[in-house]
Enzyme design. Structure first.
Site, short mmCIF file in Angstrom:
data_model
loop_
_atom_site.label_atom_id
_atom_site.label_comp_id
_atom_site.label_asym_id
_atom_site.label_seq_id
_atom_site.Cartn_x
_atom_site.Cartn_y
_atom_site.Cartn_z
CB ALA A 68 -0.90 0.00 1.22
CB CYS A 126 -5.70 4.94 -9.01
SG CYS A 126 -5.80 6.09 -10.38
#
Ligand SMILES: Cc1cc2nc3c(=O)[nH]c(=O)nc-3n(C[C@H](O)[C@H](O)[C@H](O)COP(=O)(O)O)c2cc1C
Length: 305
Positions: A68, A126
């Protein structure tokens, strides 16, 4: 290894460095090219400066990685030194971009196109603020809108990078092709997943959840490339878990024209490109065939239901 023409450009071999693995430093990317990589991809460049998530951001699980990173970027217009160094490059360059809205994608794409990369890769994997936190890449209309808008403002071939989170990735790929994409890159990380440190009783990533990559996602990536190959006629960069020459063969048989590597570079170093080129050559020679001849071979009609 054979030279390849891909979207009008010559590549020295079919291997691609995935986005986000080694950053945007021209010197490092040149070393990767010299180490046997046919096409290098920049880390995704966004519309505004962004720090990304707190550490730890990347954890190796042995069977793959969870990350992440949070798309850290200096912002497209704050990379003067990088752009200057990349202008003198001697290697083919794929510039990855992202935005939170169609307008942001347009702004970044326009600017990046003027820097004359060989290709622009549109990262539609995204979060999409125009669609309340969805991914552009899971919605056909949103994928079409971004691809179409970017295509109109750039002067280099467009590669759409897709996410395995799409319920039907073939339909997303087709929407991108209809919107003018010249190629598809699949896949971005899978998941999100979570790994818990049971002694600490907490997730191993500071952001808690993260994208999965490396060997554990290869079957997902191969399935996605297979589905995309049936849906479109533009070339595919097959990416996700490729670590060996035989993995690349599997991607080509699913329908990929080029094979990308991300996590493998972390596992085997940049030498992985030369090694995989050799492993691929050895496999093709031992089987008296060529890369071109095996592209889509797993789609042989005999195997259809
Ligand atoms: C640490 C890390 C950072 C990444 N950053 C990006 C990024 O900026 N843009 C992007 O499109 N993909 C990014 N990815 C996804 C990779 O480009 C690739 O699609 C994914 O890792 C699957 O390939 P692999 O199994 O060979 O690693 C990142 C992956 C990792 C592991």
């Amino acid at each position: 290894m054979e030279r390849i023409t891909f979207l009008g450009k010559t590549l020295k071999n079919p291997l691609v460095l995935a986005s986000g693995i080694l950053g945007n430093n021209a010197g490092i990317l040149e070393r990767v090219h010299n180490a046997g990589c046919g096409l290098v991809t920049l880390k995704s460049i966004g519309p505004a400066p962004r720090d990304g998530h707190n550490n730890p951001t990347v954890v190796d699980l042995g069977f793959g990685m969870i990350n992440a990173v949070g798309l850290p970027t200096p912002g497209y217009d704050r990379m003067d030194a990088e752009w200057q160094a990349l202008a003198d490059r001697t290697f083919p360059l794929n510039a990855s971009i992202y935005g939170g809205s169609v307008d942001e994608f347009i702004r970044v794409a326009q600017f990046v196109s003027e820097k004359e990369p060989d290709f622009i890769e549109v990262n539609i994997s995204c979060p999409n603020s125009d669609h309340h936190g969805m991914l552009f890449g899971v919605d056909e209309k949103a994928a079409f809108a971004v691809t179409n808008a970017v295509k109109k403002v750039i002067s280099v071939p467009l590669i759409a990078k897709l996410t395995p989170a799409a319920p039907d990735i073939g339909k997303i790929a087709k929407a991108c092709e209809d919107a003018g994409a010249d190629a598809i890159c699949a896949i971005n990380t899978a998941g999100p997943g979570m790994v818990i440190n049971i002694e600490a009783k907490m997730p191993v990533l500071a952001f808690k959840k993260g994208g999965l990559s490396g060997p554990m996602i290869k079957p997902v990536a191969v399935r996605c490339v297979y589905d995309i190959y049936r849906a479109v006629s533009i070339p595919i960069i097959g990416l996700g878990g490729v670590t060996t020459g035989e993995d690349a063969v599997e991607m080509f048989m699913a329908g990929a024209t080029l094979a990308g590597m991300g996590s493998a570079v972390r596992y085997r170093g940049i030498e992985v490109f030369d090694q995989v080129n050799r492993e691929l050559d050895d496999w093709l020679t031992a089987h008296h065939t060529t890369r071109e001849a095996i592209i889509g071979a797993a789609h042989d009609r005999r195997h259809l239901p």
